[in-house]
Design a protein around this motif. Structure first.
Motif, short mmCIF file in Angstrom:
data_model
loop_
_atom_site.label_atom_id
_atom_site.label_comp_id
_atom_site.label_asym_id
_atom_site.label_seq_id
_atom_site.Cartn_x
_atom_site.Cartn_y
_atom_site.Cartn_z
N GLY A 25 0.79 -1.22 0.00
CA GLY A 25 0.00 0.00 0.00
C GLY A 25 0.82 1.27 0.00
N LEU A 26 2.12 1.14 0.26
CA LEU A 26 2.97 2.31 0.33
C LEU A 26 3.15 2.99 -1.03
CD1 LEU A 26 4.61 3.89 2.37
CD2 LEU A 26 6.56 2.45 1.82
N VAL A 27 3.23 2.20 -2.10
CA VAL A 27 3.48 2.77 -3.43
C VAL A 27 2.36 3.71 -3.88
CG1 VAL A 27 3.88 2.22 -5.86
CG2 VAL A 27 5.01 0.88 -4.08
N PRO A 28 1.09 3.26 -3.94
CA PRO A 28 0.06 4.21 -4.35
C PRO A 28 -0.13 5.35 -3.34
CG PRO A 28 -0.93 2.10 -3.82
CD PRO A 28 0.54 1.92 -3.77
N THR A 29 0.15 5.10 -2.08
CA THR A 29 0.03 6.16 -1.08
C THR A 29 1.05 7.25 -1.34
OG1 THR A 29 -0.78 4.58 0.54
CG2 THR A 29 0.08 6.64 1.39
N ILE A 30 2.27 6.88 -1.66
CA ILE A 30 3.31 7.87 -1.97
C ILE A 30 2.93 8.66 -3.22
CG2 ILE A 30 5.69 8.14 -2.78
CD1 ILE A 30 6.43 5.87 -0.85
N ILE A 31 2.43 7.98 -4.22
CA ILE A 31 2.04 8.66 -5.46
C ILE A 31 0.92 9.66 -5.21
CG2 ILE A 31 0.99 8.34 -7.74
CD1 ILE A 31 2.50 5.64 -7.84
N PHE A 32 -0.17 9.21 -4.59
CA PHE A 32 -1.29 10.11 -4.35
C PHE A 32 -0.96 11.17 -3.31
CE2 PHE A 32 -3.88 6.55 -6.08
CZ PHE A 32 -4.28 7.23 -7.20
N GLY A 33 -0.13 10.83 -2.32
CA GLY A 33 0.29 11.84 -1.35
C GLY A 33 1.11 12.94 -2.00
N SER A 34 1.99 12.58 -2.93
CA SER A 34 2.79 13.57 -3.64
C SER A 34 1.91 14.48 -4.49
CB SER A 34 3.83 12.88 -4.52
OG SER A 34 4.67 12.07 -3.76
N VAL A 35 0.97 13.88 -5.21
CA VAL A 35 0.05 14.68 -6.03
C VAL A 35 -0.76 15.62 -5.14
CG1 VAL A 35 -1.99 14.55 -7.52
CG2 VAL A 35 -0.06 13.01 -7.90
N TRP A 36 -1.21 15.14 -4.01
CA TRP A 36 -1.99 15.95 -3.10
C TRP A 36 -1.17 17.11 -2.54
CZ3 TRP A 36 -2.65 15.41 2.62
CH2 TRP A 36 -3.69 16.17 3.09
N ILE A 37 0.07 16.85 -2.16
CA ILE A 37 0.93 17.92 -1.63
C ILE A 37 1.16 18.99 -2.68
CG2 ILE A 37 3.30 18.42 -0.89
CD1 ILE A 37 3.20 15.77 0.68
N VAL A 38 1.42 18.58 -3.93
CA VAL A 38 1.62 19.55 -5.01
C VAL A 38 0.35 20.37 -5.22
CG1 VAL A 38 1.98 19.76 -7.50
CG2 VAL A 38 3.43 18.25 -6.16
N SER A 39 -0.81 19.74 -5.16
CA SER A 39 -2.05 20.50 -5.36
C SER A 39 -2.31 21.46 -4.21
CB SER A 39 -3.23 19.55 -5.56
OG SER A 39 -3.51 18.85 -4.37
N VAL A 40 -1.97 21.08 -2.99
CA VAL A 40 -2.15 21.98 -1.84
C VAL A 40 -1.20 23.17 -1.95
CG1 VAL A 40 -1.83 22.17 0.66
CG2 VAL A 40 -3.09 20.25 -0.28
N VAL A 41 0.06 22.91 -2.34
CA VAL A 41 1.01 24.01 -2.51
C VAL A 41 0.53 24.94 -3.62
CG1 VAL A 41 3.36 24.57 -3.25
CG2 VAL A 41 2.98 22.77 -1.57
N GLY A 42 0.03 24.38 -4.72
CA GLY A 42 -0.53 25.20 -5.79
C GLY A 42 -1.69 26.04 -5.31
N TRP A 43 -2.53 25.45 -4.47
CA TRP A 43 -3.67 26.19 -3.92
C TRP A 43 -3.19 27.32 -3.03
CZ3 TRP A 43 -5.17 26.30 1.31
CH2 TRP A 43 -6.36 26.97 1.56
N LEU A 44 -2.16 27.07 -2.22
CA LEU A 44 -1.64 28.11 -1.34
C LEU A 44 -1.02 29.26 -2.13
CD1 LEU A 44 -0.04 25.97 1.51
CD2 LEU A 44 -2.10 27.37 1.64
N ILE A 45 -0.39 28.94 -3.25
CA ILE A 45 0.23 29.98 -4.07
C ILE A 45 -0.82 30.83 -4.78
CG2 ILE A 45 1.66 30.36 -6.12
CD1 ILE A 45 3.34 27.96 -5.19
N THR A 46 -1.84 30.19 -5.33
CA THR A 46 -2.84 30.92 -6.10
C THR A 46 -3.90 31.58 -5.23
OG1 THR A 46 -4.19 28.95 -6.40
CG2 THR A 46 -2.56 29.45 -8.11
N GLY A 47 -4.00 31.21 -3.99
CA GLY A 47 -4.96 31.84 -3.09
C GLY A 47 -6.12 30.93 -2.80
#
Length: 142
Positions: free
Chosen positions: A4-26
Motif C-alpha cells: 500500500g505504500l506505493v500508491p500512497t506515496i504517489i497520491f500523497g505527492s500529487v496531493w501535496i503539489v495540489s495543496v502548494v498550488g492552492w496556497l500559491i494561487t490563493g
C-alpha cells in the motif's frame, strides 16, 4: 503495508503539489473538498494495500500444500488474489477524483502490475523463500 505504500506515496505527492498550488494561487471555495479528496486518496490507497497484502497472505497461508509447494501455481494464486483486491484502488480513485475517467482508467490498467508483483514475491510472502530481502525485517522476530 509495503504494498500500500506505493500508491500512497504517489497520491500523497500529487496531493501535496495540489495543496502548494492552492496556497500559491490563493484560497477558493473548493479547499475543503480538495482536502477531503486528498485524504481519501492517501488513506484509501493505504487501506487497499494493507487489505491486498493481508488477503493475499491469508489465502496463501490457507492454500493446500500441493499448491503452495509449486511456484507457478502459488504465483498464479497470489497474482489472481492481489489483482482482484487491487481493483478496490479503482474505487478509491473514483471517489477521490469525482469519477475522473483518465485516473480510473490508469488505475484499472495498473491492476496487472499488482498481480505480477504479488506473483513474483509469493514465495517470500508465504515464507518459503527469502529472495527479496526488502520483505523481511532485519530486527527481532516478533
Amino acid at each position: 503495508m509495503r504494498i500500500g505504500l506505493v500508491p500512497t506515496i504517489i497520491f500523497g505527492s500529487v496531493w501535496i503539489v495540489s495543496v502548494v498550488g492552492w496556497l500559491i494561487t490563493g484560497p477558493h471555495r473548493g479547499a475543503l473538498a480538495s482536502l477531503v479528496h486528498g485524504i481519501t486518496a492517501v488513506g484509501g490507497s493505504m487501506a487497499v494495500g494493507v487489505l491486498a497484502g493481508a488477503v493475499t497472505g491469508g489465502v496463501l497461508a490457507l492454500s493446500p500444500e500441493w499448491l503452495a509447494a509449486r511456484s507457478p501455481l502459488r504465483g498464479l494464486l497470489a497474482g489472481a488474489v492481489a489483482s482482484t483486491v487491487f481493483l478496490g484502488e479503482t474505487v478509491v480513485v473514483a471517489v477521490a477524483t469525482d469519477g475522473g475517467y483518465a485516473p480510473m482508467l490508469l488505475t484499472l490498467l495498473s491492476t496487472p502490475v499488482a498481480g505480477f508483483a504479488a506473483a513474483a514475491h509469493s514465495g517470500d510472502v508465504l515464507g518459503r523463500t527469502h529472495y527479496h530481502p526488502w520483505l523481511w525485517s532485519k530486527g527481532r522476530a516478533g
